[in-house]
Design an enzyme around this catalytic site. Structure first.
Site, mmCIF file in Angstrom:
data_model
loop_
_atom_site.group_PDB
_atom_site.id
_atom_site.type_symbol
_atom_site.label_atom_id
_atom_site.label_comp_id
_atom_site.label_asym_id
_atom_site.label_seq_id
_atom_site.Cartn_x
_atom_site.Cartn_y
_atom_site.Cartn_z
ATOM 1 C CB SER A 183 3.670 -1.654 8.187
ATOM 2 O OG SER A 183 3.249 -2.660 7.100
ATOM 3 C CG HIS A 211 5.484 2.447 8.455
ATOM 4 N ND1 HIS A 211 4.340 2.886 9.032
ATOM 5 C CD2 HIS A 211 5.056 1.539 7.688
ATOM 6 C CE1 HIS A 211 3.312 2.472 8.271
ATOM 7 N NE2 HIS A 211 3.685 1.731 7.316
ATOM 8 C CE LYS A 242 3.309 4.700 5.257
ATOM 9 N NZ LYS A 242 3.893 4.042 4.485
HETATM 10 C C1 LIG Z 1 3.849 3.637 2.877
HETATM 11 C C2 LIG Z 1 5.159 2.949 2.526
HETATM 12 C C3 LIG Z 1 5.588 3.266 1.341
HETATM 13 C C4 LIG Z 1 5.025 4.008 0.305
HETATM 14 O O1 LIG Z 1 5.172 5.375 0.655
HETATM 15 P P1 LIG Z 1 4.266 6.395 -0.306
HETATM 16 O O2 LIG Z 1 5.158 7.653 -0.116
HETATM 17 O O3 LIG Z 1 2.830 6.617 0.351
HETATM 18 O O4 LIG Z 1 4.221 6.035 -1.664
HETATM 19 C C5 LIG Z 1 7.005 2.652 0.895
HETATM 20 N N1 LIG Z 1 7.596 1.975 2.007
HETATM 21 C C6 LIG Z 1 7.094 1.566 3.186
HETATM 22 C C7 LIG Z 1 7.714 0.684 3.835
HETATM 23 C C8 LIG Z 1 6.010 2.206 3.377
HETATM 24 O O5 LIG Z 1 5.521 1.644 4.638
#
Ligand SMILES: *Cc1c(COP(=O)(O)O)cnc(C)c1O
Length: 396
Positions: A183, A211, A242
């Site tokens: 990220s 992502h 996301k």
């Molecule tokens: C955002 C993210 C998470 C967490 O996701 P949530 O559903 O918001 O808990 C887990 N792993 C990665 C790689 C992320 O970017």
């Protein structure tokens, strides 16, 4: 008793502030979208949401959620295995598995929980987890909860991964785990090479597509689409928070015996509430939408290409990216903060990241492109970057 602890906390918080690491939350007063308002009635273009497909304020998803509220109520008041499973939850799990070309899927309240609950039920002392050094905090925490031996390889470094696989060769089972997209840089994990090494050293692979799902691959099916590995990778985790609508919810999908075992033993699944019916219903509507047309994925890809090319042409130093994340390298921490704050004055909402979120001397502004951005939005962003870049001496 609290007095001593209060003093301690006050000091620690002051320490965070003195180090310039205190996080302030900016308050948005509109739905999440490409164009938003923040408190003070200030209009800005949002370039720092994970709203990759622009679905966070989708009328289709809002309508699906409203309909489910009426038809299936507000909450489940139960974990899945007692009385927290509706037809909607099963339907969403089937849609997730269909989308990724996997055998089955299991829902969690968040991907943080999916990652927290994936290792401990599957692996033990005799086994090895081989983890990319830049993996998400939730993978790191999940690994900590598991008794398997831990091995770590430098980010996307296949030579190092091979070394670790050799070091772990006497373990019973080996699981390589990686983020699909990292990220802070936007680079895609070389899942093709990881998978080949896994075959060579008899290991399994887990990819966290948080992502990359909705983003990477022509139809947004993530790294396994990009590398033609749909259905091959043993475990995929991901989020509904996301690209997939941005509300809340996570999942693990993959081999059916793995999912079956998680339903029996995964603690965040067994001991945490079921996602609300409206979230399941809008999740179903979301998969139907992006199955029916590739418009949003196409738009995201063309927007990202356009933006990155324009930023490079303007003279900015951009990290190589294969996702919708565009890291504008500024290197200096204070510069990254000044730059972001001046951009906000220009109506561009972005965040500057610096140590310890990224390595020392690697400060940057992370821009996240969305299918909801118009070409005018993107041009406005590039122009603002160029203006401030000239002002602050970043562009020569
Ligand atoms: C955002 C993210 C998470 C967490 O996701 P949530 O559903 O918001 O808990 C887990 N792993 C990665 C790689 C992320 O970017």
């Amino acid at each position: 008793m609290y007095n001593n602890f209060q003093d301690y906390l006050t000091q620690e918080i002051q320490g965070i502030k003195d180090a310039g690491l205190y996080k302030n939350e900016r308050i948005i007063t509109t739905p999440q979208s490409a164009a938003i308002k923040v408190q003070g009635d200030i209009e800005v273009l949002n370039f720092c949401a994970n709203n990759y497909l622009g679905l966070a304020d989708s009328k289709v998803l809002v309508e699906a959620a409203k309909k489910a509220l009426d038809a299936r109520g507000y909450g489940m008041s139960s974990v899945r295995f007692i009385c927290g499973t509706q037809d909607l939850h099963k339907e969403l799990e089937a849609k997730i598995a269909r989308f990724f070309g996997t055998e089955d899927a299991i829902l969690y309240a968040a991907c943080f929980d999916a990652n927290g609950g994936v290792f401990e039920p599957l692996l033990s002392e005799q086994d090895a987890i081989i983890s990319d050094a830049l993996n998400h905090a939730s993978i790191i925490d999940g690994v900590r909860l598991c008794k398997a031996q831990r091995f770590r390889y430098a980010n996307a470094d296949m030579e190092d991964l091979e070394k670790q696989l050799i070091a772990a060769k006497d373990c019973r089972f080996r699981l390589i785990c990686t983020d699909g997209v990292f990220s802070m840089d936007g680079n895609v994990a070389p899942v093709d090479k990881i998978y080949a090494l896994a075959q060579k050293y008899n290991a399994m692979v887990m990819v966290d597509e948080s992502h990359s799902a909705g983003v990477v691959g022509r139809t947004g099916r993530g790294t396994t689409e990009l590398y033609n590995l749909a259905g091959q990778v043993e475990i995929i985790t991901g989020t509904l928070g996301k690209a997939f609508g941005g509300a809340v919810g996570g999942f693990t999908t993959g081999k059916k015996e793995i999912i079956e075992m998680l339903r029996q033993r995964s603690r965040p699944y067994l001991f945490s509430n079921s996602i609300p019916p409206m979230i399941a219903a809008s999740g179903i509507a979301m998969f139907d939408l992006i199955d029916k047309t590739n418009e949003l994925q196409d738009k995201l890809h063309s927007n990202t290409e356009y933006f990155v090319a324009k930023m490079k042409a303007a003279g900015f130093d951009i990290k190589p990216t294969q996702s919708a994340i565009c890291a504008v390298m500024l290197y200096d921490a204070k510069l990254s903060q000044d730059f972001a704050s001046k951009l906000q004055d220009e109506g561009i909402y972005v965040t500057g990241f610096y140590y310890p979120v990224v390595p020392k001397g690697q400060a940057r502004i992370r821009v996240q492109v969305s299918a909801a951005h118009t070409v005018e939005h993107l041009d406005k962003c590039v122009n603002a970057f160029t203006k401030i870049g000239n002002q602050l001496g970043v562009l020569k």
